[in-house]
Design an enzyme around this catalytic site. Structure first.
Site, PDB file in Angstrom:
ATOM      1  N   ASP A 244       0.870  -1.374   0.030  1.00  0.00           N
ATOM      2  CA  ASP A 244      -0.100  -0.077   0.004  1.00  0.00           C
ATOM      3  C   ASP A 244       1.000   1.281   0.000  1.00  0.00           C
ATOM      4  O   ASP A 244       2.081   1.223   0.438  1.00  0.00           O
ATOM      5  CB  ASP A 244      -0.892   0.252   1.255  1.00  0.00           C
ATOM      6  CG  ASP A 244      -2.077   0.787   0.976  1.00  0.00           C
ATOM      7  OD1 ASP A 244      -2.077   1.810  -0.163  1.00  0.00           O
ATOM      8  OD2 ASP A 244      -3.152   0.764   1.581  1.00  0.00           O
TER       9      ASP A 244
HETATM   10  C1  BGC Z   1      -4.880   3.594  -0.013  1.00  0.00           C
HETATM   11  C2  BGC Z   1      -5.093   2.270  -1.051  1.00  0.00           C
HETATM   12  C3  BGC Z   1      -4.975   3.065  -2.357  1.00  0.00           C
HETATM   13  C4  BGC Z   1      -3.448   3.653  -2.440  1.00  0.00           C
HETATM   14  C5  BGC Z   1      -3.291   4.522  -3.681  1.00  0.00           C
HETATM   15  C6  BGC Z   1      -3.683   4.175   0.122  1.00  0.00           C
HETATM   16  O1  BGC Z   1      -3.760   5.048   0.690  1.00  0.00           O
HETATM   17  O2  BGC Z   1      -5.145   2.536   1.428  1.00  0.00           O
HETATM   18  O3  BGC Z   1      -6.472   1.734  -1.195  1.00  0.00           O
HETATM   19  O4  BGC Z   1      -4.839   2.207  -3.496  1.00  0.00           O
HETATM   20  O5  BGC Z   1      -3.643   4.559  -1.521  1.00  0.00           O
HETATM   21  O6  BGC Z   1      -4.002   5.577  -3.992  1.00  0.00           O
END
Ligand code: BGC
Length: 702
Positions: A244
């Site tokens: 993530d």
């Molecule tokens: C989120 C993800 C997301 C990623 C990219 C993160 O903060 O938890 O779900 O895909 O950011 O934007």
């Protein structure tokens, strides 16, 4: 000296030859990449891409957020079809619809020049307060996987990659980046990993995204047990693991621990996979080049599957903002709506209504704004608000008035919204002040949890005040997570749960309120009467966690959602699987094609006659729950093991067939670390919700 190729030479490199097998193409490419280039591929480039390797003509693998459409912030601020939130899709309990959703969103991903969708999120709803509940399917692993599998297949049939997230137990946004989920092995597998396992095995998603949180003390992105041992070795996952965004920031994670665990791609940029760190680790012998090769080939395989290795001109162009996608968006919104209460006021009859008052904070609210609610935010070219939908439906036949006492009917649009907008923006008690991600906004939002189960007091007051002026008040809820209603539910004749319905939400709501569409959605999550009834809310230790040691204790074990309410005989406000219709259904003649199951791979068929006993067309979601009577371990009283959605004309009867797998009846055995079913009798319960069981039979496992 690295070979510099001309454009023409690149076009003739074996890895560009689509007639060769993908494995051969990846092998060729890997052989040509220098160590330096491989290292560059291991971390993000400009937030949502992998790095291009121009020398070899290798383009970027481009990703975008979902799951309600192509998110604005990750698609160059482009406008795209805004589909309903995942909760609405889940409430439809419609596998075919989930697949069509997957296909449509993949077409939009392609039309935006992207190769991968960073969705769906398949975390289990543990607490109604989790800010991202609206992005997830529900509280039951069977329901989650049954809808996520077709969704992923739909996406990937279009040569677009799906990325299931957040692996695993990212069940709260408060302290999501630091909290350690303290959980036993059975609960971890039986509740939180189960849908991941099934989706990985059945739909083969191209990617899995790690979580921010720790699991029993170890972060998601270097968790060898979860990534290498479970995902790779046990489940046979062949795609790549992506962190993530920013999940590798902590000092506890190292270059070696991430690579060893199996992380292929560090996003959004290299912290542990920085060039100098990888080189140092290699030269000291801490890591092996084979590990890098494995991480990169997984990535390249997906690049191959999604067309990154091909000439972009030869790829499907995709479609965005088409009429078909917009009407699919409306269809999902309509099928996902759940009629929670109706004392006969709905559907509204246009010919007997002269005036309507449309009120409430969500009557004219638009939800598609950049990062509104977090990374899933999609901005559409237009968004029909409830008041616009009602006006359009009624045209000139009905007068819209402001004063509820002057109206024949009042439509009150209540609910929640996303962050930074009218909600209470607060920190969790003093201790959290200095910590990141300790926010509560009071609304449905990534990065923060809700502050309370109930609606904001101003809305409760508005409902009470309005009902006093006009008892014909219908409450329509627009939100993505359970709401407490006990202060006002008895006062109103009807409540419709509309969720976040996407760009066509207003039209969909009007169609349901006026009976063009008969509501058929059922709750994918229990609505508790009060927060304390909910399994995660026994003490601050169980939610949001112990503030001194930053641990949240999953003391409820496998008793999540309706499993908990059933065990402790707690009456919820609305149970899992509940939803009314404008018609009625009867259940009869339950039978099975056999009465013995031999193994977990065995399946049996269940047949039940469903009759539409009312006056209009409607759809019923027939649910099957199991209860193992003889077991060496504690088993829930009910577990969803099958369902089917059946459409029936008035007075029509159909025999519904539901096929049930032995594996879905199993529990996770901590002795063998595998799925198991003990010999004995299993009760099979068939009903219209987890609490409305109409028929029952038995099957035996030997
Ligand atoms: C989120 C993800 C997301 C990623 C990219 C993160 O903060 O938890 O779900 O895909 O950011 O934007």
């Amino acid at each position: 000296m690295d070979i510099i190729y001309s454009k023409q030479e690149i076009a003739h490199l074996p890895y560009r030859n689509s007639r060769l097998s993908l494995e051969k193409r990846v092998e060729d490419l890997l052989k040509r990449l220098t160590l330096d280039e491989k290292i560059r591929l291991l971390s993000g480039h400009r937030i949502f891409n992998t790095a291009p390797i121009r020398r070899l003509g290798l383009g970027r693998l481009r990703m975008t957020d979902g799951p309600f459409g192509v998110a604005m912030h990750s698609s160059g601020l482009s406008k795209n079809t805004r589909f309903p939130s995942t909760k609405a899709l889940a409430a439809s309990w419609n596998r075919a619809l989930a697949k069509r959703f997957g296909v449509a969103i993949a077409e939009e991903v392609r039309a935006n020049g992207r190769h991968m969708l960073l969705a769906p999120g398949i975390n289990i709803d543990r607490t109604p307060l989790n800010g991202r509940t609206f992005e997830y399917f529900g509280e039951d692993p069977y329901l989650v996987k049954e809808l996520a599998i077709p969704f992923v297949r739909g996406v990937q049939n279009q040569q677009v990659g799906a990325c299931i997230k957040h692996f695993v137990a990212n069940n709260q946004e408060i302290l999501r980046k630091t909290i350690s989920v303290e959980i036993d092995e059975r609960t971890l597998h039986e509740i939180y990993l189960r849908a991941f396992e099934e989706v990985v095995k059945e739909a083969e998603p191209f990617s899995v995204m790690t979580c921010y949180n720790r699991i029993n003390g170890v972060y998601g992105s270097d968790n060898s047990y979860l990534l290498r041992e479970t995902l790779f070795d046990k489940w046979g996952f062949e795609g790549f693991i992506v962190s993530d965004w920013g999940a590798t920031d902590h000092k506890e994670l190292t270059t070696k621990s991430c690579l060893k665990a199996g992380l292929s791609l560090e996003m959004p940029s290299g912290k542990k996979y920085k060039q100098n760190l990888l080189e140092k680790a290699l030269s000291s012998g801490e890591i092996k080049e084979d590990w890098i090769n494995d991480a990169v080939s997984r990535l390249l395989l997906v690049a191959g599957k999604t067309g990154v290795l091909d000439d972009p001109e030869t790829l499907p162009k995709g479609v965005k903002n088409s009429i078909e996608h917009q009407s699919l968006s409306r269809e999902i919104a309509e099928e996902g709506m759940v009629l929670l209460k109706n004392e006969g006021i709905l559907p509204l009859k246009l010919d007997s209504i002269n005036s309507i008052a449309v009120l409430g904070p969500n009557m004219n609210k638009k939800f598609g704004k950049i990062l509104y609610g977090g990374s899933s935010a999609v901005k559409a070219p237009y968004e029909i608000t409830p008041i616009e939908g009602i006006k359009e439906f009624c045209s000139k036949d009905v007068k819209l008035v402001h004063d509820p006492s002057e109206a024949d009917v009042v439509l009150l649009f209540m609910g929640l919204n996303h962050n930074k907008d009218g909600g209470r923006r607060d920190f969790v008690s003093g201790f959290f002040k200095k910590r990141k991600n300790a926010l509560i906004y009071g609304h449905d939002s990534e990065g923060a949890d809700r502050a309370q189960l109930e609606l904001p007091q101003s809305q409760v007051d508005l409902i009470r005040d309005t009902v006093k002026k006009n008892p014909n008040t219908v409450v329509i809820l627009i939100n993505g997570s359970p709401l407490g209603m006990k202060e006002w539910l008895n006062d109103v004749p009807a409540v419709l749960e509309a969720w976040y319905g996407g760009m066509e939400s207003g039209n969909a709501i009007a169609n349901v309120l006026f009976g063009e569409i008969n509501p058929s959605g059922k709750l994918p999550i229990t609505f508790p009467e009060q927060l304390i009834d909910s399994p995660a809310h026994k003490s601050p230790k169980t939610y949001p966690g112990d503030l001194d040691d930053l641990k949240v204790y999953y003391e409820e074990g496998i008793y999540v959602g309706y499993r908990h309410f059933e065990k402790f005989e707690i009456a919820p406000l609305f149970p899992f699987g509940f939803g009314l219709s404008y018609t009625t259904f009867s259940y009869a003649n339950l039978s099975l094609n056999k009465n013995k199951l031999q193994s977990l791979d065995d399946t049996f068929n269940l047949y039940v006659d469903i009759t539409n006993t009312g006056e209009r067309f409607g759809a019923e979601i027939v649910q099957v729950y199991a209860n193992s009577l003889e077991s060496s371990v504690d088993r829930p009283l009910k577990e969803l093991v099958g369902f089917a959605k059946v459409e029936l004309n008035s007075k029509e009867k159909k025999t519904v067939q539901i096929s049930i797998r032995g594996k879905d009846l199993a529990y996770y055995d901590v002795m063998t670390h595998d799925w198991k079913l003990d010999p004995g009798t299993i009760r099979i319960l068939v009903g219209s919700s987890s609490q409305d069981i109409h028929l029952e039979t038995e099957i035996h496992f030997s």
